[in-house]
Design a protein around this motif. Structure first.
Motif, PDB file in Angstrom:
ATOM      1  N   VAL A  50     -81.501  99.053  17.813  1.00 33.16           N
ATOM      2  CA  VAL A  50     -81.135  99.959  16.718  1.00 33.16           C
ATOM      3  C   VAL A  50     -79.880  99.460  16.019  1.00 33.16           C
ATOM      4  CG1 VAL A  50     -80.179 102.259  16.256  1.00 33.16           C
ATOM      5  CG2 VAL A  50     -82.253 102.027  17.621  1.00 33.16           C
ATOM      6  N   ALA A  51     -78.910  98.967  16.807  1.00 33.42           N
ATOM      7  CA  ALA A  51     -77.635  98.522  16.241  1.00 33.42           C
ATOM      8  C   ALA A  51     -77.651  97.067  15.798  1.00 33.42           C
ATOM      9  CB  ALA A  51     -76.523  98.726  17.269  1.00 33.42           C
ATOM     10  N   GLY A  52     -78.746  96.361  16.042  1.00 34.39           N
ATOM     11  CA  GLY A  52     -78.807  94.952  15.665  1.00 34.39           C
ATOM     12  C   GLY A  52     -78.096  94.028  16.636  1.00 34.39           C
ATOM     13  N   SER A  53     -77.746  94.523  17.829  1.00 30.81           N
ATOM     14  CA  SER A  53     -77.076  93.689  18.826  1.00 30.81           C
ATOM     15  C   SER A  53     -78.057  92.898  19.668  1.00 30.81           C
ATOM     16  CB  SER A  53     -76.205  94.566  19.748  1.00 30.81           C
ATOM     17  OG  SER A  53     -75.229  95.257  19.007  1.00 30.81           O
ATOM     18  N   VAL A  54     -79.323  93.285  19.654  1.00 32.39           N
ATOM     19  CA  VAL A  54     -80.386  92.574  20.362  1.00 32.39           C
ATOM     20  C   VAL A  54     -81.557  92.436  19.406  1.00 32.39           C
ATOM     21  CG1 VAL A  54     -82.102  92.739  22.214  1.00 32.39           C
ATOM     22  CG2 VAL A  54     -79.725  93.318  22.686  1.00 32.39           C
ATOM     23  N   GLU A  55     -82.137  91.241  19.329  1.00 35.24           N
ATOM     24  CA  GLU A  55     -83.312  91.029  18.492  1.00 35.24           C
ATOM     25  C   GLU A  55     -84.476  91.861  19.018  1.00 35.24           C
ATOM     26  OE1 GLU A  55     -84.306  89.260  15.802  1.00 35.24           O
ATOM     27  OE2 GLU A  55     -82.237  88.752  15.325  1.00 35.24           O
ATOM     28  N   THR A 161     -76.423 110.692   5.887  1.00 28.86           N
ATOM     29  CA  THR A 161     -76.428 111.668   6.975  1.00 28.86           C
ATOM     30  C   THR A 161     -77.528 111.318   7.973  1.00 28.86           C
ATOM     31  OG1 THR A 161     -75.572 113.425   5.546  1.00 28.86           O
ATOM     32  CG2 THR A 161     -76.664 114.104   7.578  1.00 28.86           C
ATOM     33  N   VAL A 162     -77.151 111.222   9.239  1.00 31.31           N
ATOM     34  CA  VAL A 162     -78.061 110.847  10.319  1.00 31.31           C
ATOM     35  C   VAL A 162     -78.059 111.961  11.361  1.00 31.31           C
ATOM     36  CG1 VAL A 162     -78.536 109.185  12.161  1.00 31.31           C
ATOM     37  CG2 VAL A 162     -77.637 108.389   9.949  1.00 31.31           C
ATOM     38  N   THR A 163     -79.234 112.326  11.847  1.00 29.77           N
ATOM     39  CA  THR A 163     -79.359 113.388  12.844  1.00 29.77           C
ATOM     40  C   THR A 163     -80.177 112.899  14.028  1.00 29.77           C
ATOM     41  OG1 THR A 163     -79.320 115.057  11.085  1.00 29.77           O
ATOM     42  CG2 THR A 163     -80.082 115.769  13.261  1.00 29.77           C
ATOM     43  N   PHE A 164     -79.605 112.990  15.217  1.00 25.15           N
ATOM     44  CA  PHE A 164     -80.326 112.726  16.462  1.00 25.15           C
ATOM     45  C   PHE A 164     -80.576 114.061  17.149  1.00 25.15           C
ATOM     46  CE2 PHE A 164     -79.441 108.408  15.765  1.00 25.15           C
ATOM     47  CZ  PHE A 164     -80.051 107.617  16.721  1.00 25.15           C
ATOM     48  N   VAL A 165     -81.805 114.289  17.557  1.00 27.78           N
ATOM     49  CA  VAL A 165     -82.164 115.523  18.269  1.00 27.78           C
ATOM     50  C   VAL A 165     -82.461 115.154  19.720  1.00 27.78           C
ATOM     51  CG1 VAL A 165     -83.653 117.543  18.330  1.00 27.78           C
ATOM     52  CG2 VAL A 165     -83.159 116.426  16.140  1.00 27.78           C
ATOM     53  N   GLY A 166     -81.615 115.606  20.642  1.00 27.35           N
ATOM     54  CA  GLY A 166     -81.773 115.288  22.053  1.00 27.35           C
ATOM     55  C   GLY A 166     -80.546 114.554  22.571  1.00 27.35           C
ATOM     56  N   GLU A 173     -77.191 107.120  23.720  1.00 30.05           N
ATOM     57  CA  GLU A 173     -76.995 105.678  23.539  1.00 30.05           C
ATOM     58  C   GLU A 173     -77.388 105.242  22.132  1.00 30.05           C
ATOM     59  OE1 GLU A 173     -77.126 103.296  27.656  1.00 30.05           O
ATOM     60  OE2 GLU A 173     -79.107 103.844  26.909  1.00 30.05           O
ATOM     61  N   GLY A 174     -78.556 105.706  21.656  1.00 25.18           N
ATOM     62  CA  GLY A 174     -78.969 105.356  20.303  1.00 25.18           C
ATOM     63  C   GLY A 174     -77.998 105.889  19.261  1.00 25.18           C
ATOM     64  N   PHE A 175     -77.529 107.113  19.459  1.00 18.40           N
ATOM     65  CA  PHE A 175     -76.575 107.741  18.545  1.00 18.40           C
ATOM     66  C   PHE A 175     -75.265 106.947  18.505  1.00 18.40           C
ATOM     67  CE2 PHE A 175     -73.225 110.862  17.579  1.00 18.40           C
ATOM     68  CZ  PHE A 175     -73.728 111.465  16.434  1.00 18.40           C
ATOM     69  N   GLY A 176     -74.726 106.609  19.677  1.00 13.29           N
ATOM     70  CA  GLY A 176     -73.469 105.868  19.725  1.00 13.29           C
ATOM     71  C   GLY A 176     -73.576 104.490  19.106  1.00 13.29           C
ATOM     72  N   GLU A 177     -74.681 103.800  19.358  1.00 16.61           N
ATOM     73  CA  GLU A 177     -74.858 102.457  18.803  1.00 16.61           C
ATOM     74  C   GLU A 177     -75.041 102.503  17.296  1.00 16.61           C
ATOM     75  OE1 GLU A 177     -74.660  99.457  19.877  1.00 16.61           O
ATOM     76  OE2 GLU A 177     -74.545  99.676  22.057  1.00 16.61           O
ATOM     77  N   LEU A 178     -75.822 103.468  16.791  1.00 14.00           N
ATOM     78  CA  LEU A 178     -76.036 103.544  15.345  1.00 14.00           C
ATOM     79  C   LEU A 178     -74.756 103.970  14.632  1.00 14.00           C
ATOM     80  CD1 LEU A 178     -78.477 103.032  13.494  1.00 14.00           C
ATOM     81  CD2 LEU A 178     -78.787 105.500  13.367  1.00 14.00           C
ATOM     82  N   LEU A 179     -73.976 104.845  15.255  1.00 11.57           N
ATOM     83  CA  LEU A 179     -72.681 105.234  14.695  1.00 11.57           C
ATOM     84  C   LEU A 179     -71.753 104.031  14.610  1.00 11.57           C
ATOM     85  CD1 LEU A 179     -70.612 107.349  13.751  1.00 11.57           C
ATOM     86  CD2 LEU A 179     -70.159 107.852  16.164  1.00 11.57           C
ATOM     87  N   SER A 180     -71.769 103.190  15.644  1.00  8.08           N
ATOM     88  CA  SER A 180     -70.954 101.976  15.644  1.00  8.08           C
ATOM     89  C   SER A 180     -71.366 101.049  14.509  1.00  8.08           C
ATOM     90  CB  SER A 180     -71.092 101.267  16.991  1.00  8.08           C
ATOM     91  OG  SER A 180     -70.351 100.071  17.033  1.00  8.08           O
ATOM     92  N   LEU A 181     -72.685 100.880  14.313  1.00 12.40           N
ATOM     93  CA  LEU A 181     -73.179 100.037  13.227  1.00 12.40           C
ATOM     94  C   LEU A 181     -72.776 100.602  11.869  1.00 12.40           C
ATOM     95  CD1 LEU A 181     -74.924  97.775  12.008  1.00 12.40           C
ATOM     96  CD2 LEU A 181     -76.916  99.273  12.327  1.00 12.40           C
ATOM     97  N   ALA A 182     -72.950 101.910  11.678  1.00 12.84           N
ATOM     98  CA  ALA A 182     -72.635 102.534  10.392  1.00 12.84           C
ATOM     99  C   ALA A 182     -71.150 102.421  10.065  1.00 12.84           C
ATOM    100  CB  ALA A 182     -73.059 104.005  10.409  1.00 12.84           C
ATOM    101  N   THR A 183     -70.301 102.589  11.065  1.00 12.34           N
ATOM    102  CA  THR A 183     -68.857 102.475  10.852  1.00 12.34           C
ATOM    103  C   THR A 183     -68.488 101.069  10.416  1.00 12.34           C
ATOM    104  OG1 THR A 183     -68.498 104.175  12.552  1.00 12.34           O
ATOM    105  CG2 THR A 183     -66.612 102.824  11.924  1.00 12.34           C
TER     106      THR A 183
END
Length: 466
Positions: A50-55, A161-166, A173-183
């Motif tokens: 999701v964050a582009g850190s792994v192909e 605006t991004v929303t993770f449900v769950g 993990e997905g939320f934290g990684e995508l937030l890191s990418l967006a920042t």
């Protein structure tokens, strides 16, 4: 020769077949794996995809490359009639057919649990498969490009605006990684104000990460909020119709990207289309030795493991009688290995061994350079935990080929930064050819959420046995 049918090529199924290849004698038995995908998805890497850190391809382990002695059928097992030792297979091409077997190992895994909430099926993307992780990343990158062309206002806010449900491990993990990418992306778009980014994590319970204790979970919430995230605890998504998010707390906002990570549901195959015994949750009833059955008896030549099986957790037997192992990678991998050994033992007239595994602790990534690890009373936070996360999973991903590829991507990213190219255009590979290079007006293009939600939905519909 006897035929061993392995239903599903996820963690448990892949490792069962892989170890059977190594332990079976020549002409002792043939192994057949049925799965609609030609690869095993290493799901712990999906947040980093999701964050582009792994192909994306490196989170998928090719079955044909590694299961060289196994017959692999691209298709789905839609029914199991164990009384007659016959499985009905729906192949990728052609009509369904009956497949006879001698021994069956049901490792069908679980599917994404969906609730009847308006707008979720039409707009949300799951995060259980590689294609979904890629779609999430490409959507975010594309939305940045689109937002940069718009003046400040509601439409731009919606795109950012991004929303993770769950709030389980997958969601956090997905939320934290995508937030890191967006920042990180925001620094490359001078047209945008980083304050316009709006990340929301919605969790129905009063805490996130139920696998860790209260204080580490509270620390994760504080850490995410310091990075600008909005954590909605004790909140239930009531509607996502048209991308307009409505929560039970009364809060409402528009979100162009909605990710659904509320957990797993029993495989439809196991729940509805087999004569093997299941429990009240629709899970396969499995003994501690991984034979299908209960403590008093078992079904001959039927075995089960992984997320679709209620395997007794002997490590918790004293504290929680009747407890089953939780559906995670640690258990699925180890159950798959033991399942192969037990099948071979039964073929040779020996008694199978019981599954007993004590947890190695839990570790989660929260974005680049951030993580959390807990083993009993030991808690490690921040950068050291993130290093432990990467170290553990690069060792755990099967095959040296995949380990080396992932390590090389990490080294490249450390030297040159993340790759921030969106490949959302692959959803329309013929557009340039058909239009001759003409760019269609925005009103003529299908919305990104329509294309990707359909793609994600299709992947879930075709995954009843894997």
């Amino acid at each position: 020769m006897r035929t061993i049918l392995v239903v599903g090529g996820g963690y448990a199924g892949f490792y069962t077949a892989w170890k059977l290849e190594k332990k079976l004698r020549r002409d002792e038995a043939r192994v057949v794996v049925v799965d609609p995908r030609p690869y095993m998805t290493y799901q712990p890497f999906l947040p980093e995809v999701v964050a582009g850190s792994v192909e994306a391809r490196h989170a998928a382990v090719s079955m044909r490359r590694h299961l060289t002695k196994t017959r692999i059928i691209a298709g789905t097992v839609v029914k199991v009639d164990h009384a007659h030792k016959t499985a009905t297979i729906r192949p990728a091409e052609g009509p369904e057919y009956a497949f006879p077997y001698d021994i069956i190992a049901v490792t069908a895994g679980a599917v994404t649990r969906k609730l009847d909430i308006p707008g979720v099926t039409e707009h949300a993307i799951g995060m259980k498969h590689v294609e979904e992780a890629v779609a999430i990343r490409d959507r975010l990158l594309t939305n940045f490009d689109r937002a940069a062309t718009l003046p400040p206002g509601p439409q731009r806010r919606r795109l950012l605006t991004v929303t993770f449900v769950g709030g389980g491990f997958s969601g956090v993990e997905g939320f934290g990684e995508l937030l890191s990418l967006a920042t990180a992306l925001a620094r490359r778009y001078p047209e945008l104000d980083p304050a316009e980014l709006s990340f929301h994590l919605v969790e129905a319970r009063g805490r996130i990460l139920p696998e860790v204790t209260d204080k580490p979970g509270e620390w994760v919430v504080r850490s995410l909020e310091k990075r600008g995230a909005h954590i909605h605890l004790n909140a239930v998504l009531q509607s996502a119709d048209g991308g307009h998010v409505v929560l039970s707390t009364g809060e409402e906002f528009d979100s162009d990207l909605i990710v659904w990570t509320v957990g797993n549901a029993a495989s439809p195959l196991v729940r509805n289309h087999t004569d093997l015994p299941i429990d009240g949750r629709g899970m396969l009833m499995v003994r501690a030795d991984l034979r299908v059955g209960d403590a008093s008896s078992f079904v001959p030549d039927a075995w089960g493991a992984g997320d679709d099986a209620a395997v007794p957790d002997l490590a918790l037997a004293g504290a929680k009688p009747g407890a089953a192992t939780v559906p995670n990678a640690q258990h699925a991998v180890r159950q798959g290995k033991l399942l192969a050994r037990n099948i071979v033992a039964s073929l040779r007239g020996r008694e199978p061994k019981q599954y007993l595994h004590h947890s190695l602790g839990v570790v989660a990534t929260l974005g680049l350079g951030r993580g959390i690890f807990q083993y009993k009373g030991i808690v490690i936070k921040g950068f050291p935990a993130w290093v432990m996360h990467r170290g553990y999973h690069v060792l755990a991903v099967p095959s040296w080929e995949r380990k080396v590829r992932v390590l090389l991507v990490w080294v490249t990213a450390a030297l040159f930064g993340r790759d921030i190219v969106s490949l959302a255009s692959v959803q329309h590979p013929r557009r340039a050819f058909v239009t001759g290079g003409e760019v269609p007006a925005a009103s003529e293009e299908p919305a990104a959420h329509e294309v990707q939600a359909v793609s994600a939905g299709a992947s879930r519909e075709h995954a009843p046995s894997a």
